[in-house]
Motif scaffolding. Structure first.
Motif, PDB file in Angstrom:
ATOM      1  N   ARG A 132       0.815  -1.223   0.000  1.00  0.00           N
ATOM      2  CA  ARG A 132       0.000   0.000   0.000  1.00  0.00           C
ATOM      3  C   ARG A 132       0.842   1.264   0.000  1.00  0.00           C
ATOM      4  O   ARG A 132       0.339   2.348  -0.258  1.00  0.00           O
ATOM      5  CB  ARG A 132      -0.960   0.018   1.201  1.00  0.00           C
ATOM      6  N   TYR A 186      -1.287   0.657  -6.884  1.00  0.00           N
ATOM      7  CA  TYR A 186      -2.615   1.178  -7.222  1.00  0.00           C
ATOM      8  C   TYR A 186      -2.710   1.463  -8.719  1.00  0.00           C
ATOM      9  O   TYR A 186      -3.747   1.235  -9.337  1.00  0.00           O
ATOM     10  CB  TYR A 186      -2.895   2.480  -6.472  1.00  0.00           C
ATOM     11  N   MET A 226      -2.964   5.403   1.520  1.00  0.00           N
ATOM     12  CA  MET A 226      -4.230   4.844   1.026  1.00  0.00           C
ATOM     13  C   MET A 226      -5.154   5.939   0.512  1.00  0.00           C
ATOM     14  O   MET A 226      -5.876   5.734  -0.473  1.00  0.00           O
ATOM     15  CB  MET A 226      -4.891   3.992   2.100  1.00  0.00           C
ATOM     16  N   VAL A 243     -10.685   2.400  -1.461  1.00  0.00           N
ATOM     17  CA  VAL A 243      -9.614   1.607  -0.849  1.00  0.00           C
ATOM     18  C   VAL A 243     -10.067   1.222   0.556  1.00  0.00           C
ATOM     19  O   VAL A 243     -10.542   2.083   1.313  1.00  0.00           O
ATOM     20  CB  VAL A 243      -8.277   2.389  -0.789  1.00  0.00           C
TER      21      VAL A 243
END
Ligand code: CDT
Length: 303
Positions: A174, A180, A219, A230
Motif C-alpha cells: 500500500r 494502485y 491509502m 480503498v
C-alpha cells in the motif's frame, strides 16, 4: 448507483499458540456482525489466521511451515467459507500459502477474494515484501518476510465481482504508488488491503510517531489518484510484545475517509460504498486515456 456495503473487520492480537479454530471463530463472529449491518463484503487483515510470525527468526523449516496453509479452505478454515455462504457475504482473507508448484514447495504471503457463495474468485500474492532475509539480532524484533516468502508471481490482477472491479494488495504494497496504478490501469473500483504494521520501525525509529499519518497518506492518495475505493484493515494491538497500529479505514475515491475503526481490538467499521462514485474521477482529472503521458514514464519500469 452500485452500492457495495463493506465491513473493515479489524482484528486484535493473535497469540503464537492460539489455534486456527480459535481465530476462525473470531472471524465468523465479525462476519455475523457484518451480516447484521447488511454487508456484502468483509475485509480481514494480512496473515489473519496466525500471529505475525516474521517477527521471529526460525531455522527449522518444519516450525516455519506450521504457520502456512496447505489448502484453502482446509479443515480449520472451511467453517468460515460455510458461514460466508450461509450469510451470503463475501470476504478478503490474508494467509500464509504453501503451494506445490513447478515441482517444488513455494511460500507466499497471499490473499483471496471469496464471493457470496463461498467460492474463491481471486488470488493475489504479495509483491512488495518488506524487511530482511537474515537474522538481525540488534532489532527489538525481526521482520523476516524476505526470508520466509517468495515475491508474488501473479502481478496485480483485478476481478469482476460484487458488481464491480475489485483488486487486492497486502500491507507494504500500500506504500507503493505502482500497486494502485497497475490496478487503476485495469479500471479498479475497489482495492482491498490487509496489513500488520508495527508502530516501531527498527531501522527508522524517527518514523514511529508518523505511523498513522503514513498509513492514511498512502491509502488516501492511492484512492484519489486512481479514482478508486480503498479498504485497509489491520491486525492491531500488542501482539506478543509488539505494538501494531489499528487505524483501519475505508477511503472513498475522493480520498476522504468515510469509515474507520477506533480501537486496537476486533472491531467492524462499515461503509456503504457506491462504485459509481469512481466515475467522476476516472472520467475527469484521472481520465488516464486522455491525460497520462506514458512516453515520459519509461524510467519507472527500467529501474
Ligand atoms: N507486513 C508488512 O508489510 N508490514 C510493513 C512494515 C514494514 S516496516 C516499515 C508495512 O509496510 O506496514
Amino acid at each position: 448507483s452500485r452500492i457495495v456495503t463493506v465491513g473493515a473487520a479489524q482484528l486484535g492480537p493473535i497469540a503464537r499458540n492460539d489455534t486456527r479454530s480459535q481465530v476462525v471463530s473470531r472471524l465468523i463472529a465479525l462476519l455475523t456482525q457484518a451480516s447484521q449491518h447488511g454487508c456484502d463484503l468483509v475485509v480481514f487483515p494480512e496473515l489473519a489466521l496466525t500471529t505475525f510470525f516474521p517477527r521471529w527468526y526460525f531455522e527449522d523449516q518444519a516450525e516455519i511451515d506450521q504457520f502456512f496453509e496447505r489448502e484453502m479452505p482446509g479443515p480449520e478454515t472451511r467453517p468460515l467459507f460455510e458461514a460466508a455462504r450461509e450469510l451470503g457475504i463475501g470476504f478478503y482473507l490474508g494467509y500464509a500459502e504453501l503451494a506445490e508448484e513447478e515441482g517444488r514447495t513455494r511460500h507466499f504471503n497471499t490473499s483471496i477474494l471469496v464471493d457470496k457463495t463461498g467460492a474463491i474468485v481471486g488470488k493475489y500474492r504479495k509483491i512488495h515484501l518488506p524487511g530482511h532475509a537474515e537474522h538481525e539480532p540488534w532489532r527489538q524484533f525481526q521482520h523476516l518476510e524476505k526470508r520466509y516468502f517468495e515475491t508474488g508471481n501473479l502481478g496485480f490482477p483485478v476481478f469482476r465481482a460484487f458488481g464491480g472491479i475489485i483488486g487486492m494488495a497486502i500491507c507494504n504494497d500500500r506504500r507503493w504508488p505502482e500497486t494502485y496504478r497497475v490496478m487503476g490501469l485495469q479500471g479498479v473500483e475497489m482495492v482491498l488491503i490487509g496489513y500488520n504494521t508495527p508502530v516501531h520501525n527498527p531501522p527508522a525509529p524517527e518514523h514511529d510517531n508518523l505511523s498513522h499519518f503514513h498509513n492514511q497518506l498512502v491509502m488516501q492518495s492511492g484512492a484519489y489518484q486512481n479514482g478508486s475505493w480503498v479498504v485497509g484493515v489491520g491486525k492491531a494491538g500488542n501482539e506478543e510484545g509488539v505494538m501494531q497500529i489499528g487505524n483501519s479505514i475505508i477511503v472513498a475515491p475522493s480520498g476522504e475517509i468515510v469509515g474507520a475503526c477506533s480501537t486496537l481490538g476486533d472491531e467492524l467499521a462499515v461503509a456503504r460504498c457506491d462504485l459509481d462514485l469512481t466515475q467522476s474521477y476516472k472520467s475527469t482529472t484521472f481520465n488516464f486515456a486522455r491525460h497520462r503521458e506514458p512516453q515520459a514514464y519509461g524510467l519507472i519500469v527500467e529501474r
